[in-house]
Scaffold this active site. Structure first.
Site, PDB file in Angstrom:
ATOM      1  CE1 TYR A 271       7.322   8.122  -8.354  1.00 39.08           C
ATOM      2  CE2 TYR A 271       9.148   6.705  -7.724  1.00 39.08           C
ATOM      3  CZ  TYR A 271       8.170   7.062  -8.620  1.00 39.08           C
ATOM      4  OH  TYR A 271       8.012   6.336  -9.787  1.00 39.08           O
TER       5      TYR A 271
ATOM      6  CB  SER B 180       8.134   2.963  -8.386  1.00 45.12           C
ATOM      7  OG  SER B 180       9.515   3.191  -8.242  1.00 45.12           O
TER       8      SER B 180
END
Length: 341
Positions: A158, A133
């Protein structure tokens, strides 16, 4: 090839699976179908894949409901199916949700990814492509973000789990010679998208006449990347397993490559768009003006993102070519058709 696509009921997983089916691959899709967002949307994606498979004689799609955090289930899956390659897109997504429910990210993104790595290691997998990501860039301010930049200051759990995935993959590439390629996705959008992402929530609220929350008072840019461009990059990477960088120098280590068969790439549009313009384009397509509720930046968010995709362009010829105007138009058309508006 026989390819495992984890998270096949998800936004990117659905589109990647469909692309592989269109070129005649044998795809096994797995997903735990959790309720992080509307399960009916996930089932609708799977229905599309199943119906395409029925009409297409040269491909094969088989769905198995399975949670990658279950070690025994993943072990059995790899033994029973005999995959050639793996695309791991299963993960607990969302920056803000990681603040509310951190254990979900450890179970799926750490334990689950470990299970996938072990499955690849013990079953002669030729290549593992996995989702990272743009969130890994965290506090970095130099734009555009480059895979040669340090990514040691994540702003959310995350992001930390995605950085961990890259490190875990490197370990398996070095110890066992497993070719691994990590893809740092930049704000993916398009038809069949995730309901928790901005374009989806904006569309729903604007059509209902409800105000939309515009964080950071709208003063940030995002490298919005249309789903078709993402899929092109994922599938092209699958076809080009990571190779050792023969020029890698341990005294001046390059964070984006290795002397082992490990690689990470940015996969974005490389043309950041101001949030205010993004909203304006959506208003135009919907024929309605948004009521905007301006708010400060949320915890875990970064002000701006911009992807340097030069290494992906050099290695596989990646060239995103979907203008944001076209991408938003296609999403708006899909949304109104899917929800019968």
């Amino acid at each position: 090839m026989k390819i495992l696509v984890t998270g096949s009921a998800g936004f990117i997983g659905y589109h990647v699976s469909l692309s592989l089916l269109k070129r005649g691959e044998e795809v096994v899709g797995i997903d735990n179908l959790n309720d992080y967002y509307d399960i009916s949307l996930k089932k609708a994606r799977l229905k599309e894949l199943t119906e395409f498979d029925k009409k297409n004689e040269i491909s094969s799609f088989n769905f198995i409901k399975l949670d990658i955090s279950s070690t025994k289930d993943v072990e059995r899956l790899f033994i029973d199916e005999g995959f050639d390659a793996v695309i791991n897109l299963a993960a607990q997504a969302g920056v803000r949700y990681s603040i509310e429910n951190p254990y979900a990210y450890i179970n799926s993104n750490i334990i689950g990814f470990m299970n996938i790595l072990e499955g690849c290691r013990h079953n002669n997998i030729k290549h593992l492509v996995y989702a990272s990501s743009s969130s890994v860039y965290g506090s970095n301010e130099k734009l555009p973000f480059s895979v040669s930049d340090s990514v040691d200051h994540p702003l959310s759990l995350y992001a930390a789990t995605k950085k961990s995935n890259e490190l875990m993959a490197h370990t398996y590439s070095s110890l066992y010679g497993l070719p691994t390629t990590g893809l740092r996705f930049f704000t993916v959008y398009g038809p069949w998208g995730r309901p928790d992402m901005a374009l989806f929530t904006f569309t729903k609220s604007i059509l209902a006449g409800d105000p939309i929350n515009v964080f950071n008072h709208g003063n940030h840019k995002r490298d919005f990347t249309y789903i078709d461009d993402i899929v092109e990059g994922v599938v092209s990477c699958l076809d080009n397993p990571a190779q050792p960088n023969k020029n890698w120098d341990g005294s001046r280590p390059d964070p984006g490559s290795s002397k082992f068969p490990w690689k990470v790439y940015n996969i974005g549009n490389s043309s950041p768009v101001e949030l205010s313009r993004y909203i304006g384009l959506l208003e135009k397509e919907l024929g309605k003006t948004a009521k905007q509720n301006f708010l400060p930046m949320q915890p875990g968010d970064v002000p701006n993102t911009s992807a340097d995709v030069s290494s992906l362009a050099d290695d596989i010829g990646y060239s995103p070519d979907t203008p944001v105007e076209e991408g938003i138009r296609k999403f708006a058309i899909w949304y109104k058709e899917f929800y019968r508006i």
